[in-house]
Every structure is written in structure tokens, then in C-alpha cells.
Design an enzyme around this catalytic site. Sequence first.
Site, PDB file in Angstrom:
ATOM      1  NE  ARG A 164      -3.846  -2.106   2.424  1.00  0.00           N
ATOM      2  CZ  ARG A 164      -4.626  -2.399   3.450  1.00  0.00           C
ATOM      3  NH1 ARG A 164      -4.466  -1.748   4.601  1.00  0.00           N
ATOM      4  NH2 ARG A 164      -5.545  -3.324   3.343  1.00  0.00           N
ATOM      5  CG  HIS A 198      -2.199  -3.196  -2.547  1.00  0.00           C
ATOM      6  ND1 HIS A 198      -3.435  -3.667  -2.132  1.00  0.00           N
ATOM      7  CD2 HIS A 198      -2.279  -1.837  -2.467  1.00  0.00           C
ATOM      8  CE1 HIS A 198      -4.209  -2.646  -1.816  1.00  0.00           C
ATOM      9  NE2 HIS A 198      -3.540  -1.528  -2.004  1.00  0.00           N
ATOM     10  CG  ASP A 236     -10.939  -0.632  -2.939  1.00  0.00           C
ATOM     11  OD1 ASP A 236     -10.593  -1.062  -4.059  1.00  0.00           O
ATOM     12  OD2 ASP A 236     -10.308  -0.894  -1.898  1.00  0.00           O
ATOM     13  CE  LYS A 259     -11.830   1.277   0.441  1.00  0.00           C
ATOM     14  NZ  LYS A 259     -11.198   0.235   1.247  1.00  0.00           N
ATOM     15  NE  ARG A 261      -8.029   2.421   3.475  1.00  0.00           N
ATOM     16  CZ  ARG A 261      -8.394   1.241   3.945  1.00  0.00           C
ATOM     17  NH1 ARG A 261      -8.469   1.055   5.265  1.00  0.00           N
ATOM     18  NH2 ARG A 261      -8.707   0.255   3.137  1.00  0.00           N
ATOM     19  CG  ASP A 286      -9.344  -6.286  -2.001  1.00  0.00           C
ATOM     20  OD1 ASP A 286      -8.594  -5.965  -2.945  1.00  0.00           O
ATOM     21  OD2 ASP A 286      -9.631  -5.517  -1.079  1.00  0.00           O
ATOM     22  CB  THR A 291      -7.996  -4.462   9.864  1.00  0.00           C
ATOM     23  OG1 THR A 291      -8.579  -3.556   8.917  1.00  0.00           O
ATOM     24  CG2 THR A 291      -6.544  -4.056  10.125  1.00  0.00           C
ATOM     25  N   GLY A 293     -11.821  -4.485   7.908  1.00  0.00           N
ATOM     26  CA  GLY A 293     -12.720  -3.339   8.034  1.00  0.00           C
ATOM     27  C   GLY A 293     -13.465  -3.048   6.755  1.00  0.00           C
ATOM     28  CB  THR A 294     -12.322  -2.709   3.237  1.00  0.00           C
ATOM     29  OG1 THR A 294     -11.463  -1.599   3.492  1.00  0.00           O
ATOM     30  CG2 THR A 294     -12.962  -2.547   1.870  1.00  0.00           C
TER      31      THR A 294
END
Length: 381
Positions: A164, A198, A236, A259, A261, A286, A291, A293-294
Site C-alpha cells: 500500500r 497490491h 473499492d 468508499k 478511507r 480483493d 483488518t 474493516g473494508t
Amino acid sequence: MWRRRKLSGLNAESPSDERPGTFKGLCLTVSNRGGPVKAWNLATKLLSVSELVDYIETGYRTVAETPFYQDLKVFSGNAHPALAGAICDYLETPLGECEVFEFSNENIFVRFCENIRARDVFILQPMSSPVNTHLMELFIMIDAARRASAGRITAVVPYYAYGRSDKKDQPRVPITARLIANFLETAGADRLLTVDLHAGQIQGFFNIPVDELTALSILARYFRERGDGQVVVAPDLGAAKRARNFAQMLNAPLAVMEKRRVGNDERAEVMHIIGEVKGLRAVVVDDEIDTAGTLLETMKALLEAGVREVVACCTHPVLSGSAVERLEQAPIGELVFTDTIPLPPAKQLPNMTVLSVAPLLGEAIRRIHTGQSVGALFNGH
């Protein structure tokens, strides 16, 4: 200056014979002294076109098919020895012996326990937790192989961490993905083999060849057996291209989540859904689940939009922090991962399915070693 010689002047009784008087032995000897280019130039001087044709017709190995390096050797750090063993089973070759351990002062020691001079060495080490320890193991293993005169060193990194951090999206922040690329090159890696970066532009951070494989075909094969009535969902906009390719493999419609972040605290807020999902089985795809969260925000929005069921798949099950606890309490039908990262028992849930990438990586290693096309694994050519 070398003068042209007839093929009969070489001992061609066995194409795998590495003695100095044989065809393979000649290529290997010159390759060790002057590199692949010199070996190729010498072979073309020694053999005429008709002699090369004769060599093919008699069933022997051609110059182009002859590896410029000696035996294939696969070694593993401490990150994922199980995957390394599965790859070696596919290749029908034993896993190389090496010592990789940490002293009480946290210094890492590496020693190869067998001769790797002029060998084609592949070092497998995903950048999984603990990330920085496994990174240092990889750097030191590459350096040790280089100092042991390995013919070529390929870093096999199924999961590339810090993916990332591929650009400056805030003031005064690093581009850590580029920094790791510099470390790998400085340590002595000759090429990189990885799975589902990624961001694709990370390939451009390297000045050495990079082979990026994709596990989408493995995941798609699994979901094709689940029947119709599915919609592929990108969590996303950044994952839209990957999701589109996955949807094409499944012959299914595509939906995209828009979305934002929130700050740097790994929280995500889904704004709205682009595409029709009502009454369908949503497959969220993905490159990694960190985590979660998404994924949870995506699942919440999909259920509110009327999907029949939500399942999720990814290549890299990072599952850091409280991800496992979140997924355990979430109304998600199934989680499908690959084994690019080891999944310890503490992170395993009853609704998880793990698919192996060992045949994919093993075939890529075999093709790199023999000089064949890696891209043909995916385009059928």
C-alpha cells in the site's frame, strides 16, 4: 577465435550428460566462465543451422532449451516452509538444506548446507508476520547465496508486504514498496517471482525482471463450481480491474463499492454501490484481507441492498489485528483464501477454505529455470 566444429565432435550420447565433452557440459562450462550470452554465442559458432535441425530431429535438447545454470535448487526461510515443501513436491525435487535462525540478541544467522555454486537458486519467503523479521531473513539469505557463487538467485515472494505504500499520498511519507525493491536488488537478487501485487506499478520499482503471477484463476475455478446467480463485487475502485477480470472468468455481472478511507486508522466507510446486486450471491474479491474493516463495511452495504448471501475471497489472508474476531461475528457465508501466507490455527474459522498456489508457483519456477514462457500459464500460448 573459435572455429566451427561438427556435432559429431561432441559426445551427444545423453542430452543430460554434463561431462566436459558433451553438448550440455560445453554450454555449462562456458556459461560458468562467461555467462549465458557467451555460452549462446559459442554454441551458435560451433553448430550450423543444419546441425541444430539434426539435433532436434534426433530428439536431443536444443541450445535454446538447455538451461544456462546447473541444478535447480529451492530453499525456504522460516516464513512458510509448508508451501516450499509443496512446491518441491510438484517439482519432484528435494527442498534445499539451510540453517536460518535467530540468536538471543535477535541477530539472524544463515548458512546453506549444500553446494550452490553455479546453481539456479530459488529462495521462497513471503513477507508475512512478523514482516520485518522475515524481510531480514530474505535479505540475508540472498546475500549468503550470492557470496556462495550461486549462478542465479530468484526471490520467490508470494506475498509482497508494504504494497500500500507505493506512492506519496500524504506529505512527508515514504514509498516503502520501492525501498524494499532496492533492498532486494542490493542484496543480490537477479529476479523476483511474486503473486498478486497490491498495485501493478510496483513492478516498475525494480531494475531486475519481475514475474507477477495471479491466483484469480485458482479462485475462479472454485467459484465456477458453485453455480450461477453470482455477482462479483469490488470492495473499492482500486480493486475494480481485478474484479472485472474475475467476473469475466465466472461469466458473472460486476458491481463496485465506492468508499472513502477515514484517516490512517484503517477504518473505511462505504458510500454507495455501483451495479445491480439484489437477489444475487455476492462474491467480494480483493488481493488481501488485512483488518477486514473494508470487507465488513462492504458486506453491510450489500445485505442492505438485498443480496441473497455474501462470500469473500482473496489471495493473501493477512488477517491482522482483530480481523479474525470481526469475521467470526460477521454473517458471511464463506471465506476463500490461498496459501501465499500461512494461516495458523488461531486464525482459522469453520467457514474458511484455503486453496494451494503450490502448483502455480512450481510451474512458474520450472518455466523460469528452463527458459520457457511464464505468461503462457495464463494466456494459453
